[in-house]
Design a protein around this motif. Structure first.
Motif, PDB file in Angstrom:
ATOM      1  N   MET A 222       0.844  -1.188   0.000  1.00  0.00           N
ATOM      2  CA  MET A 222       0.000   0.000   0.000  1.00  0.00           C
ATOM      3  C   MET A 222       0.884   1.244   0.000  1.00  0.00           C
ATOM      4  N   THR A 223       0.623   2.176  -0.900  1.00  0.00           N
ATOM      5  CA  THR A 223       1.427   3.396  -0.962  1.00  0.00           C
ATOM      6  C   THR A 223       0.832   4.473  -0.072  1.00  0.00           C
ATOM      7  N   SER A 224       1.626   5.509   0.185  1.00  0.00           N
ATOM      8  CA  SER A 224       1.127   6.642   0.964  1.00  0.00           C
ATOM      9  C   SER A 224      -0.044   7.305   0.237  1.00  0.00           C
ATOM     10  N   HIS A 225       0.013   7.337  -1.107  1.00  0.00           N
ATOM     11  CA  HIS A 225      -1.096   7.911  -1.881  1.00  0.00           C
ATOM     12  C   HIS A 225      -2.365   7.085  -1.711  1.00  0.00           C
ATOM     13  N   ASP A 226      -2.208   5.753  -1.617  1.00  0.00           N
ATOM     14  CA  ASP A 226      -3.372   4.898  -1.367  1.00  0.00           C
ATOM     15  C   ASP A 226      -4.029   5.259  -0.041  1.00  0.00           C
ATOM     16  N   VAL A 227      -3.214   5.514   0.974  1.00  0.00           N
ATOM     17  CA  VAL A 227      -3.743   5.874   2.292  1.00  0.00           C
ATOM     18  C   VAL A 227      -4.503   7.197   2.208  1.00  0.00           C
ATOM     19  N   VAL A 228      -3.906   8.188   1.529  1.00  0.00           N
ATOM     20  CA  VAL A 228      -4.574   9.485   1.373  1.00  0.00           C
ATOM     21  C   VAL A 228      -5.905   9.312   0.657  1.00  0.00           C
ATOM     22  N   SER A 229      -5.942   8.514  -0.397  1.00  0.00           N
ATOM     23  CA  SER A 229      -7.183   8.298  -1.148  1.00  0.00           C
ATOM     24  C   SER A 229      -8.263   7.691  -0.261  1.00  0.00           C
ATOM     25  N   ARG A 230      -7.876   6.735   0.564  1.00  0.00           N
ATOM     26  CA  ARG A 230      -8.856   6.098   1.441  1.00  0.00           C
ATOM     27  C   ARG A 230      -9.371   7.075   2.489  1.00  0.00           C
ATOM     28  N   VAL A 231      -8.483   7.900   3.063  1.00  0.00           N
ATOM     29  CA  VAL A 231      -8.915   8.858   4.077  1.00  0.00           C
ATOM     30  C   VAL A 231      -9.780   9.954   3.447  1.00  0.00           C
ATOM     31  N   ARG A 232      -9.507  10.319   2.192  1.00  0.00           N
ATOM     32  CA  ARG A 232     -10.388  11.269   1.506  1.00  0.00           C
ATOM     33  C   ARG A 232     -11.828  10.752   1.475  1.00  0.00           C
ATOM     34  N   ARG A 233     -11.989   9.483   1.167  1.00  0.00           N
ATOM     35  CA  ARG A 233     -13.339   8.905   1.126  1.00  0.00           C
ATOM     36  C   ARG A 233     -13.957   8.879   2.517  1.00  0.00           C
ATOM     37  N   LEU A 234     -13.171   8.475   3.501  1.00  0.00           N
ATOM     38  CA  LEU A 234     -13.698   8.376   4.863  1.00  0.00           C
ATOM     39  C   LEU A 234     -14.035   9.745   5.450  1.00  0.00           C
ATOM     40  N   ALA A 235     -13.230  10.765   5.098  1.00  0.00           N
ATOM     41  CA  ALA A 235     -13.436  12.107   5.652  1.00  0.00           C
ATOM     42  C   ALA A 235     -14.416  12.932   4.822  1.00  0.00           C
ATOM     43  N   GLY A 236     -14.719  12.461   3.621  1.00  0.00           N
ATOM     44  CA  GLY A 236     -15.646  13.189   2.773  1.00  0.00           C
ATOM     45  C   GLY A 236     -15.089  14.491   2.246  1.00  0.00           C
ATOM     46  N   THR A 237     -13.784  14.543   1.992  1.00  0.00           N
ATOM     47  CA  THR A 237     -13.162  15.759   1.476  1.00  0.00           C
ATOM     48  C   THR A 237     -11.969  15.392   0.607  1.00  0.00           C
ATOM     49  N   ARG A 238     -11.697  16.213  -0.402  1.00  0.00           N
ATOM     50  CA  ARG A 238     -10.507  16.027  -1.223  1.00  0.00           C
ATOM     51  C   ARG A 238      -9.275  16.589  -0.539  1.00  0.00           C
ATOM     52  N   LYS A 239      -9.473  17.446   0.466  1.00  0.00           N
ATOM     53  CA  LYS A 239      -8.344  18.143   1.090  1.00  0.00           C
ATOM     54  C   LYS A 239      -7.709  17.277   2.166  1.00  0.00           C
ATOM     55  N   VAL A 240      -6.938  16.293   1.723  1.00  0.00           N
ATOM     56  CA  VAL A 240      -6.171  15.420   2.613  1.00  0.00           C
ATOM     57  C   VAL A 240      -4.773  15.311   2.032  1.00  0.00           C
ATOM     58  N   GLY A 241      -3.771  15.428   2.876  1.00  0.00           N
ATOM     59  CA  GLY A 241      -2.389  15.256   2.445  1.00  0.00           C
ATOM     60  C   GLY A 241      -1.596  14.565   3.515  1.00  0.00           C
ATOM     61  N   HIS A 242      -0.353  14.212   3.196  1.00  0.00           N
ATOM     62  CA  HIS A 242       0.491  13.539   4.180  1.00  0.00           C
ATOM     63  C   HIS A 242       1.814  14.283   4.332  1.00  0.00           C
ATOM     64  N   ALA A 243       2.498  14.009   5.447  1.00  0.00           N
ATOM     65  CA  ALA A 243       3.737  14.727   5.777  1.00  0.00           C
ATOM     66  C   ALA A 243       4.942  13.818   5.658  1.00  0.00           C
ATOM     67  N   GLY A 244       5.125  13.217   4.472  1.00  0.00           N
ATOM     68  CA  GLY A 244       6.312  12.387   4.278  1.00  0.00           C
ATOM     69  C   GLY A 244       5.978  10.989   3.850  1.00  0.00           C
ATOM     70  N   THR A 245       6.359  10.639   2.636  1.00  0.00           N
ATOM     71  CA  THR A 245       6.025   9.349   2.048  1.00  0.00           C
ATOM     72  C   THR A 245       6.679   8.191   2.800  1.00  0.00           C
ATOM     73  N   LEU A 246       5.919   7.111   2.933  1.00  0.00           N
ATOM     74  CA  LEU A 246       6.467   5.820   3.375  1.00  0.00           C
ATOM     75  C   LEU A 246       6.650   4.939   2.149  1.00  0.00           C
ATOM     76  N   ASP A 247       7.782   4.245   2.071  1.00  0.00           N
ATOM     77  CA  ASP A 247       7.968   3.281   0.991  1.00  0.00           C
ATOM     78  C   ASP A 247       6.850   2.243   1.037  1.00  0.00           C
ATOM     79  N   PRO A 248       6.442   1.706  -0.120  1.00  0.00           N
ATOM     80  CA  PRO A 248       5.376   0.689  -0.123  1.00  0.00           C
ATOM     81  C   PRO A 248       5.677  -0.504   0.778  1.00  0.00           C
ATOM     82  N   MET A 249       6.951  -0.900   0.906  1.00  0.00           N
ATOM     83  CA  MET A 249       7.278  -2.044   1.749  1.00  0.00           C
ATOM     84  C   MET A 249       7.280  -1.701   3.245  1.00  0.00           C
ATOM     85  N   ALA A 250       7.198  -0.417   3.568  1.00  0.00           N
ATOM     86  CA  ALA A 250       7.307   0.016   4.959  1.00  0.00           C
ATOM     87  C   ALA A 250       5.950   0.022   5.649  1.00  0.00           C
TER      88      ALA A 250
END
Length: 284
Positions: free
Chosen positions: A1-29
């Motif tokens: 799972m990529t950091s972008h995947d996490v952001v996409s899922r939280v966008r759906r759960l939060a009901g907003t497009r305005k979600v971002g993250h503070a530093g990418t995690l490698d997919p294996m991490a």
């Protein structure tokens, strides 16, 4: 799972497009990913540069094209050479990679080379050489060593400055020991003063119940100046206000009134100027 995947899922759960993250995690991490929701995304810029802590497993015996387990293996060291690497040599190698270092990032990284991510160039068949950068490894602790003849697995804990590649530490430790090395596991356990033990699991996630107020997040990440209501109004209108003489200079400071984040400011002379305003207090 990529950091972008996490952001996409939280966008759906939060009901907003305005979600971002503070530093990418490698997919294996695995581990901690800091997210901002709605206007609190403006705070993320100030969280990216915080120091970080990880637990990891380094496999000694061969390197890979990506410095981690997802890459193609390079020529392995002989079993005799691997057997000649004793625990003292490993400890000395870890010690030598602790402190202020000039580290060459992994070629399969998100660093841009002439406007294009290095990993895109490498996957396109190009040879990429990245310049060394100054990093700090403040803690590099050996937790356990396991041997199986062809390889040695070393479990470690590292605390590093932002921009440090733990994959590159694995690569450099293996190179120093003459056997090659790569990362097989990585877990981010802390970002600044945010520990993974305070995080919520992504599945299931109740966004409203787990949100941390922007003022509380800023208090954990930045120096703070407490404002009176009049100064908060002036700052909210973009005006400069008086700064106390003991306020740090040339560093972002969270300007807070009560439980509301008014702005991130910077001291210039005897005044504060706004770097980023939070008109709604960064309530989300």
């Amino acid at each position: 799972m990529t950091s972008h995947d996490v952001v996409s899922r939280v966008r759906r759960l939060a009901g907003t497009r305005k979600v971002g993250h503070a530093g990418t995690l490698d997919p294996m991490a695995t581990g901690l990913l800091l997210l901002g929701v709605n206007d609190a995304t403006r705070l993320l810029h100030y969280l990216v540069g915080l120091d970080k802590e990880y637990t990891a497993t380094i496999r000694l015996g061969w390197g890979t094209t990506t410095d981690d387990a997802e890459g193609e293996p390079l020529t392995p060291a002989s079993a005799e050479t691997v057997a000649g690497v004793d625990d003292t040599a490993i400890s000395n190698g870890i010690r030598d990679l602790t402190g202020d270092l000039e580290q060459v990032p992994s070629s399969v990284s998100a660093i841009k080379v002439d406007g294009k991510r290095a990993y895109h160039r490498v996957r396109g068949g190009e040879t990429v050489e990245l310049a060394a950068r100054s990093v700090r490894v403040s803690e590099f602790e050996q937790l356990a060593v396991r041997r199986d003849g062809a390889s040695i697995d070393v479990d470690v804990r590292v605390a590093v400055s932002s921009g440090t590649y733990v994959r590159a530490l694995a690569r450099d430790l293996g190179a120093a020991l003459g056997v090659g090395g790569h990362l097989t596991a990585l877990r981010r356990t802390r970002v600044g003063r945010f520990p993974v033990t305070d995080a919520s699991a992504l599945e299931p996630l109740d966004v409203a119940a787990t949100i941390v107020g922007a003022a509380d997040a800023a208090r954990s990440a930045l120096p703070v100046v407490e404002l009176d209501p009049a100064a908060a109004i002036d700052l909210g209108h973009g005006k400069r206000i008086a700064a106390p003489a003991d306020a740090p200079a040339a560093t972002p400071i969270a300007a807070i009134v009560g439980d509301r984040l008014v702005a991130v400011v910077e001291r210039r002379g005897d005044q504060f100027r706004v770097l980023t305003g939070f008109p709604d207090g960064g309530a989300a």
